[in-house]
Scaffold this active site. Structure first.
Site, PDB file in Angstrom:
ATOM      1  N   ARG A   6      -5.100  13.641   2.832  1.00 51.26           N
ATOM      2  CA  ARG A   6      -5.665  12.971   3.705  1.00 51.26           C
ATOM      3  C   ARG A   6      -6.558  11.687   2.986  1.00 51.26           C
ATOM      4  O   ARG A   6      -7.245  12.049   2.287  1.00 51.26           O
ATOM      5  CB  ARG A   6      -6.496  13.497   5.268  1.00 51.26           C
ATOM      6  CG  ARG A   6      -6.413  12.461   5.674  1.00 51.26           C
ATOM      7  CD  ARG A   6      -7.081  13.293   6.877  1.00 51.26           C
ATOM      8  NE  ARG A   6      -8.541  14.332   7.180  1.00 51.26           N
ATOM      9  CZ  ARG A   6      -8.294  14.995   7.716  1.00 51.26           C
ATOM     10  NH1 ARG A   6      -7.870  16.362   8.163  1.00 51.26           N
ATOM     11  NH2 ARG A   6      -9.245  15.836   7.582  1.00 51.26           N
ATOM     12  N   TYR A  62      -5.420  19.303   1.835  1.00 54.15           N
ATOM     13  CA  TYR A  62      -4.677  20.950   2.743  1.00 54.15           C
ATOM     14  C   TYR A  62      -3.258  21.631   2.378  1.00 54.15           C
ATOM     15  O   TYR A  62      -2.438  20.251   2.523  1.00 54.15           O
ATOM     16  CB  TYR A  62      -5.485  21.623   3.842  1.00 54.15           C
ATOM     17  CG  TYR A  62      -4.937  20.262   4.898  1.00 54.15           C
ATOM     18  CD1 TYR A  62      -5.352  18.938   5.181  1.00 54.15           C
ATOM     19  CD2 TYR A  62      -4.138  20.670   6.047  1.00 54.15           C
ATOM     20  CE1 TYR A  62      -4.962  17.913   5.882  1.00 54.15           C
ATOM     21  CE2 TYR A  62      -3.513  19.876   6.733  1.00 54.15           C
ATOM     22  CZ  TYR A  62      -4.403  18.480   6.394  1.00 54.15           C
ATOM     23  OH  TYR A  62      -3.679  17.561   7.967  1.00 54.15           O
ATOM     24  N   HIS A  83       0.873  -1.518   0.181  1.00 54.54           N
ATOM     25  CA  HIS A  83       0.122  -0.120   0.370  1.00 54.54           C
ATOM     26  C   HIS A  83       0.930   1.269   0.037  1.00 54.54           C
ATOM     27  O   HIS A  83       0.568   2.219  -0.759  1.00 54.54           O
ATOM     28  CB  HIS A  83      -1.292  -0.002   1.231  1.00 54.54           C
ATOM     29  CG  HIS A  83      -1.658  -1.387   1.385  1.00 54.54           C
ATOM     30  ND1 HIS A  83      -2.392  -1.929  -0.003  1.00 54.54           N
ATOM     31  CD2 HIS A  83      -2.731  -1.595   2.488  1.00 54.54           C
ATOM     32  CE1 HIS A  83      -3.501  -2.727   0.556  1.00 54.54           C
ATOM     33  NE2 HIS A  83      -3.135  -3.527   1.777  1.00 54.54           N
TER      34      HIS A  83
HETATM   35  C1  BG6 Z   1      -5.366  -4.635   4.342  1.00 52.70           C
HETATM   36  C2  BG6 Z   1      -4.414  -4.906   5.766  1.00 52.70           C
HETATM   37  O1  BG6 Z   1      -4.699  -5.133   3.144  1.00 52.70           O
HETATM   38  O2  BG6 Z   1      -5.415  -3.146   4.473  1.00 52.70           O
HETATM   39  C3  BG6 Z   1      -5.309  -5.326   6.993  1.00 52.70           C
HETATM   40  O3  BG6 Z   1      -3.820  -6.842   5.634  1.00 52.70           O
HETATM   41  C4  BG6 Z   1      -5.848  -3.900   7.075  1.00 52.70           C
HETATM   42  O4  BG6 Z   1      -4.378  -5.940   7.745  1.00 52.70           O
HETATM   43  C5  BG6 Z   1      -6.262  -3.355   5.880  1.00 52.70           C
HETATM   44  O5  BG6 Z   1      -6.871  -4.021   7.754  1.00 52.70           O
HETATM   45  C6  BG6 Z   1      -6.400  -1.584   5.948  1.00 52.70           C
HETATM   46  O6  BG6 Z   1      -7.049  -1.342   4.405  1.00 52.70           O
HETATM   47  P1  BG6 Z   1      -8.003  -0.052   4.498  1.00 52.70           P
HETATM   48  O7  BG6 Z   1      -8.834   0.344   3.666  1.00 52.70           O
HETATM   49  O8  BG6 Z   1      -9.493  -0.172   5.496  1.00 52.70           O
HETATM   50  O9  BG6 Z   1      -7.450   1.725   5.170  1.00 52.70           O
END
Ligand code: BG6
Ligand code: NDP
Length: 513
Positions: free
Chosen positions: A403, A411, A268
C-alpha cells in the site's frame, strides 16, 4: 550518490523512531547551490516545492551555502515571496524544536526575481543576483521548471545561456507532462537537448520518490523469499491501482488536454510496473537500474483498445450534498470525452512474465483514495487443504499488497489454521504497518527527489529512452480512443467506477483487489 543507498540497515526489533543508520546530512563541499523555482507563484511550487526545500533545510540536508530563488511573471518583492512561502511551511518532523527560528532562517535565504519566461533580460538579471549570492564560490545551479509544459523550452533556452559555468553544475528538473504522445514527447526531448545534455535533465515522476515505491526493490532483491516467486511460475496477475476521492478540482483545464491515461498510467503506474518487473540490475547505479527498466518497457506490447475501459465521473448527490460531474467544470469543454477513469490490461512479452496480466486501474472522484500494488499468486498445486480453503482462487491463494498510500503498509495474505481442536482454515495478514513499525514521519516524495537532484543522483529520474518506451506503449491506444471519440462510461462521483473495469478483469480471470 548518497552513501545510504548502498546498504546500511537497522536490525532492531524495536519501533524505530530516530534517524536510520546512514541517514546523515549529505553536504556539498566547497561550492554553493542555488535552487531557482521557475513558476514560483504557482500551485505546485507553493504546495510541494517550497515546503520540501524547507523540510530538507530543517533536517540539515541542504548544503551550507544555498540560496532559493523564485522566478515568475507575477510582480513580487522578496518579502512578498517569503510571506507566500511561509503560509505553507510546516515543521513536519518535530513541531517543538526551534521550528520558528528555522523557518525564519530559511526564509532569509529565499529571494524573488520577476520576469517573462522567454526573456533573456529577466534571466540575465536573475544570473546577476545569483552571482551576488554565490560570492565567487563554485556555482551549482538547479532550476525547477514548475510551469506549464508549453513554456519549458523558452525557459531552458534563456536560463541555460546565462547559467553556464566551467566549474559548477547546472541542472533542470522538469515536471510532467513530457508531451502528449510519442511524437510530441520526442519533439520536447529534441528541443531540450538543443540547450542541455541528457545528464542535465531531471525528469521527475514523483511516484518514484514515494517510500513504498523505493522499498519495492529492497523487498525483491534483499529477501530470499520473494524473488524466486517473482515470475509467471507463481504469480497469476499483478494489479496497479490508483484512486482519488476527489475530482479534477480547478485543474480541469489542464486535465482535459491529457486525461487519466496520460496523467497517471503512462507515468506513475508504468514506472511502478517497470520497477516491479525488471530483472536484477547489475548494481544500484542509476544507469544500471534504468537500463533494466527500459528493457521491461521495450518488452511490453502496445496497449490495445479492447484491453482498455474508460470512464468519466458525473455529478452525484449524497447525504444532501451534491458533488459536481467532470463536465460541470466550467474549464472543461462542452461534450468532452476525456477519461477521468481508465482500466487496462498490459502484457510483458519476455520469459519471466509471458502471459501474466498486469492490470492497471486509475481514477478520479472514486469512493476512496489509495495507491496499491497487489500481487495475486497462483494456487497451491495438489493442496492438501483444498477442502478447507475452498477452490476459489480469489479466496484461497496468497496475495501480497504494497500500500503506497495512505497509511503505508506491506502485507501478505496467508492461509492459517484457526486455533482449536478442529481443522478450520482462515485467511490472515502478515502485516508490516509503517506507522506502527516506524515512528518517524515519512518524507514527502518531493524531498527525496530534490535532494537527489542536488546530489546528482539520477536513479529516480526518467531517462529519455525510458520515456520513449513508455509512450510507445500508450500512444496507439490514445490515438485510437481520440480519433474515434470513444465515449467514456459515466460513473457517479464517489462510486467504485465503471462496471466495465470488472468485465475487463474477468476476461483475464482476475478479480480486482
Ligand atoms: C499528479 C497528477 O501527477 O499526481 C494529479 O497530475 C494527481 O492529477 C497527483 O492528483 C497525485 O499525486 P499524489 O502524490 O497526491 O498521489
Ligand atoms: P500553474 O498553472 O499554477 O502554473 C505555475 C505558474 O506558471 C503560474 O503561477 C504562472 O506564473 C505561470 N503560468 C501559468 N500559466 C501560464 C501560461 N499559460 N503562460 C505562461 N505562464 C503561465 O501550474 P502548477 O503549479 O499546478 O504546475 C506546474 C507544473 O507541474 C505543470 O507542468 C504541471 O503539469 C505539473 N504538475 C503539477 C501538479 C500539481 O499538483 N499542481 C502535480 C504534478 C505535476 P506567473 O503568471 O506568475 O508567471
Amino acid at each position: 550518490g548518497r552513501p545510504q543507498i548502498g546498504a546500511s540497515f537497522s536490525n532492531s526489533n524495536e519501533v524505530l523512531d530516530g534517524k536510520p543508520a546512514g541517514d546523515g546530512p549529505p553536504k556539498q563541499g566547497g561550492g554553493t547551490v542555488s535552487i531557482t523555482v521557475v513558476g514560483a507563484s504557482g500551485d505546485l511550487a507553493k504546495k510541494k516545492i517550497f515546503p520540501a526545500l524547507f523540510a530538507l533545510f530543517y533536517e540539515d540536508c541542504l548544503p551550507e551555502h544555498f540560496t532559493v530563488f523564485g522566478y515568475a511573471r507575477s510582480k513580487m518583492s522578496d518579502e512578498e515571496l517569503r510571506n507566500m512561502i511561509s503560509m505553507t511551511l510546516t515543521c513536519r518532523i518535530d513541531k517543538r524544536e526551534n521550528c520558528g527560528d528555522k523557518m525564519e532562517e530559511f526564509l532569509q535565504r529565499c529571494f524573488y526575481q520577476s520576469g517573462q519566461y522567454n526573456s533573456e533580460e529577466g534571466f540575465a538579471e536573475l544570473d546577476r543576483k545569483l552571482k551576488e549570492k554565490e560570492e565567487g564560490k563554485v556555482p551549482n545551479r538547479l532550476f525547477y521548471l514548475s510551469i506549464p509544459p508549453n513554456i519549458f523550452v523558452d525557459v531552458v533556452r534563456s536560463a541555460s545561456r546565462t547559467a553556464s559555468s566551467s566549474t559548477g553544475w547546472t541542472r533542470f528538473i522538469v515536471e510532467k507532462p513530457f508531451g502528449r504522445d510519442s511524437e510530441s514527447s520526442g519533439e520536447l526531448t529534441r528541443s531540450l537537448k538543443k540547450y542541455l545534455a541528457e545528464e542535465q535533465i531531471f525528469r521527475i515522476d514523483h511516484y518514484l520518490g514515494k517510500e513504498l515505491v523505493e522499498n519495492l526493490s529492497v523487498l525483491r532483491f534483499s529477501n530470499l523469499v520473494f524473488e524466486p516467486l517473482w515470475s509467471r511460475n507463481y504469480i497469476r496477475n499483478v494489479q496497479l491501482i490508483f484512486s482519488e476521492d476527489f475530482g479534477t478540482e480547478g485543474r480541469g483545464g489542464y486535465f482535459d488536454n491529457y486525461g487519466i491515461i496520460r496523467d497517471i498510467m503512462q507515468n506513475h503506474l508504468l514506472q511502478i510496473l517497470a520497477l516491479f518487473a525488471m530483472e536484477t540490475p547489475v548494481s544500484l547505479d542509476a544507469e544500471d537500474i534504468r537500463n533494466e527498466k527500459v528493457k521491461v518497457l521495450r518488452s511490453m506490447r502496445p496497449l490495445k483498445v479492447e484491453d482498455v475501459v474508460v470512464g468519466q465521473y458525473k455529478g452525484h448527490t449524497r447525504g444532501g450534498r451534491s458533488f459536481p460531474g467532470y463536465a460541470d467544470d466550467p474549464t472543461v469543454p462542452k461534450g468532452s470525452v476525456t477519461p477521468t477513469f481508465a482500466a487496462a490490461a498490459l502484457f510483458i512479452d519476455n520469459a519471466r512474465w509471458d502471459g501474466v496480466p498486469f492490470l492497471m486501474k486509475a481514477g478520479k472522484a472514486l469512493h476512496t483514495r489509495r495507491a496499491e500494488i497487489r500481487v495475486q499468486f497462483r494456487s497451491v498445486p495438489g493442496n492438501l487443504y483444498r477442502r478447507s480453503v475452498g477452490t476459489d482462487p480469489d479466496t484461497a491463494t496468497n496475495e501480497l499488497v504494497l500500500r503506497v498510500q495512505p497509511d503505508e503498509a506491506i502485507y501478505l495474505k496467508i492461509n492459517n489454521k484457526v486455533p482449536g481442536l478442529g481443522m478450520r482454515l482462515d485467511r490472515s495478514n502478515l502485516n508490516l504497518l509503517y506507522s506502527e513499525r516506524y515512528r518517524r514521519e515519512i518524507p514527502d516524495a518531493y524531498e527525496r527527489l530534490l535532494l537527489d537532484a542536488i546530489e546528482g543522483e539520477r536513479r529516480l529520474f526518467i531517462r529519455s529512452d525510458e520515456l520513449d518506451a513508455a509512450w510507445a506503449i500508450f500512444t496507439p491506444v490514445l490515438r485510437e480512443l481520440e480519433d474515434r471519440r470513444v465515449a467514456p462510461e459515466l460513473y457517479p462521483y464517489g462510486s467504485r467506477g465503471p462496471v466495465g473495469a470488472h468485465y475487463l478483469a474477468a476476461n483475464y480471470n482476475v478479480r480486482w483487489g
